[in-house]
Design a protein around this motif. Sequence first.
Motif, PDB file in Angstrom:
ATOM      1  N   GLU A   1       0.688  -1.134  -0.096  1.00  0.00           N
ATOM      2  CA  GLU A   1      -0.080  -0.203  -0.012  1.00  0.00           C
ATOM      3  C   GLU A   1       0.868   1.127  -0.005  1.00  0.00           C
ATOM      4  O   GLU A   1       1.926   1.338   0.907  1.00  0.00           O
ATOM      5  N   ILE A   2       0.391   2.260  -0.725  1.00  0.00           N
ATOM      6  CA  ILE A   2       1.285   3.559  -0.623  1.00  0.00           C
ATOM      7  C   ILE A   2       0.452   4.410   0.172  1.00  0.00           C
ATOM      8  O   ILE A   2      -0.735   4.714   0.140  1.00  0.00           O
ATOM      9  N   PRO A   3       1.533   4.962   1.363  1.00  0.00           N
ATOM     10  CA  PRO A   3       0.755   5.726   2.321  1.00  0.00           C
ATOM     11  C   PRO A   3      -0.134   7.071   1.691  1.00  0.00           C
ATOM     12  O   PRO A   3       0.069   7.534   0.674  1.00  0.00           O
ATOM     13  N   LYS A   4      -1.198   7.476   2.379  1.00  0.00           N
ATOM     14  CA  LYS A   4      -2.092   8.532   1.999  1.00  0.00           C
ATOM     15  C   LYS A   4      -1.593   9.877   2.281  1.00  0.00           C
ATOM     16  O   LYS A   4      -2.061  10.562   1.708  1.00  0.00           O
ATOM     17  N   ASN A   5      -0.536   9.931   3.025  1.00  0.00           N
ATOM     18  CA  ASN A   5      -0.153  11.367   3.712  1.00  0.00           C
ATOM     19  C   ASN A   5       1.249  11.597   2.909  1.00  0.00           C
ATOM     20  O   ASN A   5       1.834  12.612   3.444  1.00  0.00           O
ATOM     21  N   ILE A   6       1.739  11.024   1.881  1.00  0.00           N
ATOM     22  CA  ILE A   6       2.989  11.565   1.275  1.00  0.00           C
ATOM     23  C   ILE A   6       2.812  12.778   0.063  1.00  0.00           C
ATOM     24  O   ILE A   6       1.297  12.936  -0.179  1.00  0.00           O
ATOM     25  N   ASP A   7       3.696  13.455   0.038  1.00  0.00           N
ATOM     26  CA  ASP A   7       3.333  14.685  -0.863  1.00  0.00           C
ATOM     27  C   ASP A   7       4.116  14.754  -2.298  1.00  0.00           C
ATOM     28  O   ASP A   7       3.468  15.014  -3.309  1.00  0.00           O
ATOM     29  N   VAL A   8       5.112  13.810  -2.293  1.00  0.00           N
ATOM     30  CA  VAL A   8       5.704  13.620  -3.604  1.00  0.00           C
ATOM     31  C   VAL A   8       5.925  12.153  -3.678  1.00  0.00           C
ATOM     32  O   VAL A   8       6.658  11.495  -2.613  1.00  0.00           O
ATOM     33  N   LEU A   9       5.617  11.488  -4.969  1.00  0.00           N
ATOM     34  CA  LEU A   9       5.998  10.135  -5.203  1.00  0.00           C
ATOM     35  C   LEU A   9       7.167  10.151  -6.372  1.00  0.00           C
ATOM     36  O   LEU A   9       6.499  10.734  -7.689  1.00  0.00           O
ATOM     37  N   LEU A  10       8.229   9.618  -6.355  1.00  0.00           N
ATOM     38  CA  LEU A  10       9.052   9.297  -7.524  1.00  0.00           C
ATOM     39  C   LEU A  10       9.041   7.850  -7.776  1.00  0.00           C
ATOM     40  O   LEU A  10       9.195   7.024  -6.898  1.00  0.00           O
ATOM     41  N   CYS A  11       9.007   7.451  -8.999  1.00  0.00           N
ATOM     42  CA  CYS A  11       8.566   6.304  -9.389  1.00  0.00           C
ATOM     43  C   CYS A  11       9.365   5.941 -10.754  1.00  0.00           C
ATOM     44  O   CYS A  11       9.385   6.488 -11.520  1.00  0.00           O
ATOM     45  N   GLY A  12      10.388   4.779 -10.521  1.00  0.00           N
ATOM     46  CA  GLY A  12      11.244   4.492 -11.744  1.00  0.00           C
ATOM     47  C   GLY A  12      12.370   4.118 -11.782  1.00  0.00           C
ATOM     48  O   GLY A  12      13.070   3.465 -12.393  1.00  0.00           O
ATOM     49  N   PRO A  13      13.664   4.782 -10.853  1.00  0.00           N
ATOM     50  CA  PRO A  13      14.819   4.395 -10.949  1.00  0.00           C
ATOM     51  C   PRO A  13      15.067   3.058 -10.711  1.00  0.00           C
ATOM     52  O   PRO A  13      14.669   2.504  -9.639  1.00  0.00           O
ATOM     53  N   GLY A  14      16.000   2.349 -11.301  1.00  0.00           N
ATOM     54  CA  GLY A  14      16.264   1.080 -11.120  1.00  0.00           C
ATOM     55  C   GLY A  14      15.156   0.149 -11.542  1.00  0.00           C
ATOM     56  O   GLY A  14      15.339  -1.117 -10.993  1.00  0.00           O
ATOM     57  N   LEU A  15      14.049   0.150 -12.201  1.00  0.00           N
ATOM     58  CA  LEU A  15      13.040  -0.801 -12.533  1.00  0.00           C
ATOM     59  C   LEU A  15      13.401  -1.398 -13.721  1.00  0.00           C
ATOM     60  O   LEU A  15      13.735  -0.699 -14.801  1.00  0.00           O
ATOM     61  N   LYS A  16      13.088  -2.734 -13.814  1.00  0.00           N
ATOM     62  CA  LYS A  16      13.417  -3.474 -14.950  1.00  0.00           C
ATOM     63  C   LYS A  16      12.119  -3.660 -15.747  1.00  0.00           C
ATOM     64  O   LYS A  16      10.883  -3.185 -15.159  1.00  0.00           O
ATOM     65  N   ASN A  17      12.115  -4.106 -16.962  1.00  0.00           N
ATOM     66  CA  ASN A  17      10.824  -4.353 -17.596  1.00  0.00           C
ATOM     67  C   ASN A  17      10.287  -5.749 -17.190  1.00  0.00           C
ATOM     68  O   ASN A  17      10.365  -6.686 -17.985  1.00  0.00           O
ATOM     69  N   ASN A  18       9.604  -5.778 -16.017  1.00  0.00           N
ATOM     70  CA  ASN A  18       9.047  -7.094 -15.587  1.00  0.00           C
ATOM     71  C   ASN A  18       7.636  -6.704 -14.880  1.00  0.00           C
ATOM     72  O   ASN A  18       7.389  -5.897 -14.609  1.00  0.00           O
ATOM     73  N   GLU A  19       7.245  -7.812 -14.558  1.00  0.00           N
ATOM     74  CA  GLU A  19       5.832  -7.769 -13.864  1.00  0.00           C
ATOM     75  C   GLU A  19       5.796  -7.167 -12.436  1.00  0.00           C
ATOM     76  O   GLU A  19       4.963  -6.198 -12.160  1.00  0.00           O
ATOM     77  N   TRP A  20       6.878  -7.423 -11.836  1.00  0.00           N
ATOM     78  CA  TRP A  20       7.034  -6.654 -10.285  1.00  0.00           C
ATOM     79  C   TRP A  20       7.170  -5.142 -10.692  1.00  0.00           C
ATOM     80  O   TRP A  20       6.567  -4.436  -9.924  1.00  0.00           O
ATOM     81  N   SER A  21       7.836  -4.619 -11.687  1.00  0.00           N
ATOM     82  CA  SER A  21       8.129  -3.266 -11.822  1.00  0.00           C
ATOM     83  C   SER A  21       6.797  -2.675 -12.491  1.00  0.00           C
ATOM     84  O   SER A  21       6.368  -1.487 -12.050  1.00  0.00           O
ATOM     85  N   GLU A  22       5.754  -3.259 -13.167  1.00  0.00           N
ATOM     86  CA  GLU A  22       4.767  -2.964 -14.040  1.00  0.00           C
ATOM     87  C   GLU A  22       3.827  -2.617 -13.011  1.00  0.00           C
ATOM     88  O   GLU A  22       3.031  -1.832 -12.836  1.00  0.00           O
ATOM     89  N   ASN A  23       3.714  -3.517 -11.887  1.00  0.00           N
ATOM     90  CA  ASN A  23       2.831  -3.519 -10.759  1.00  0.00           C
ATOM     91  C   ASN A  23       3.086  -2.113  -9.960  1.00  0.00           C
ATOM     92  O   ASN A  23       2.101  -1.494  -9.425  1.00  0.00           O
ATOM     93  N   ILE A  24       4.386  -1.806  -9.712  1.00  0.00           N
ATOM     94  CA  ILE A  24       4.764  -0.334  -9.068  1.00  0.00           C
ATOM     95  C   ILE A  24       4.386   0.624  -9.902  1.00  0.00           C
ATOM     96  O   ILE A  24       3.968   1.584  -9.449  1.00  0.00           O
ATOM     97  N   VAL A  25       4.521   0.548 -11.289  1.00  0.00           N
ATOM     98  CA  VAL A  25       4.158   1.743 -11.845  1.00  0.00           C
ATOM     99  C   VAL A  25       2.710   2.018 -11.859  1.00  0.00           C
ATOM    100  O   VAL A  25       2.384   3.295 -11.750  1.00  0.00           O
ATOM    101  N   LYS A  26       1.916   0.914 -11.901  1.00  0.00           N
ATOM    102  CA  LYS A  26       0.656   0.977 -12.005  1.00  0.00           C
ATOM    103  C   LYS A  26      -0.219   1.535 -10.974  1.00  0.00           C
ATOM    104  O   LYS A  26      -1.025   2.336 -10.851  1.00  0.00           O
TER     105      LYS A  26
END
Length: 279
Positions: free
Chosen positions: A87-112
Amino acid sequence: MMANKFSLDSIQITIPKRSKNSHKGDFGKSLILAGSEGMGGAAILSSEACLFSGAGLVSMYTHPSNIEASLSRNPEIMTLGIEKDFEIPKNIDVLLCGPGLKNNEWSENIVKKAFATRKLKTLIFDAGAFDFLHDLSSKFRCHDAQIILTPHPGEAGKLLGISNDEVQKNRVNSAKEISKKYNANVILKGRDTIVYLKDSNEIHMCSEGGPELSTGGTGDVLAGVIAGLTSQKISISDACMLSVAVHARAGEVFKKDVGEIGLNAGSLSPIIRNLLNRL
């Protein structure tokens, strides 16, 4: 469309002064979603740069294999190993997504999951996240966050469905087209880094930064700096401009002190911290 050239000296952007009664919550809560298995270095570099740029609280969600390395280097960063269900916390201000992600199912889930997060002030996509954004492009216009995309030319081509060479032939237009397609602010990295600000339709070109920055991890540092600055009550436009300018100047400082050869990306964050404290 002509681009306005800028540097750290010309933009005259400063970070708000901190009151004596400040606490960590005043300077933003940033979350870094990064680092597939075997790619923890990118996540660590981004989260460290975010911390060194002044964010009040920095968390990093990453592959479990990266936790020990992160905590050993930066125990101040709250690091959590994640699998498919998280779960992504509800009280964050900034979300950075992507550094070091591979082209795989684990990463796709994170991006979505990152894209589905609402009530964010700022959402930044970088690096491996670009493998998964094309199919989401039609949904960007409905997002409630200010979105920043930070591609290098190859990633820009992926976002537009064109070649790297086509991007480089007209970098200004490429940045504009990415902004239009994804309803985002765009930082197109490379020589004369382009900053396209969607709300004002302004385009700027950084006049500093050279081949010393042509080494792995410098883009991860830049993404972390953007996250750190946007968390501190700085406008999106100012944060984008200042991040690019201070990152480029840090490269210039390294070149002056050491030379063009052998810059390790991790050396940029302490230089950036020093530069920001002198503004």
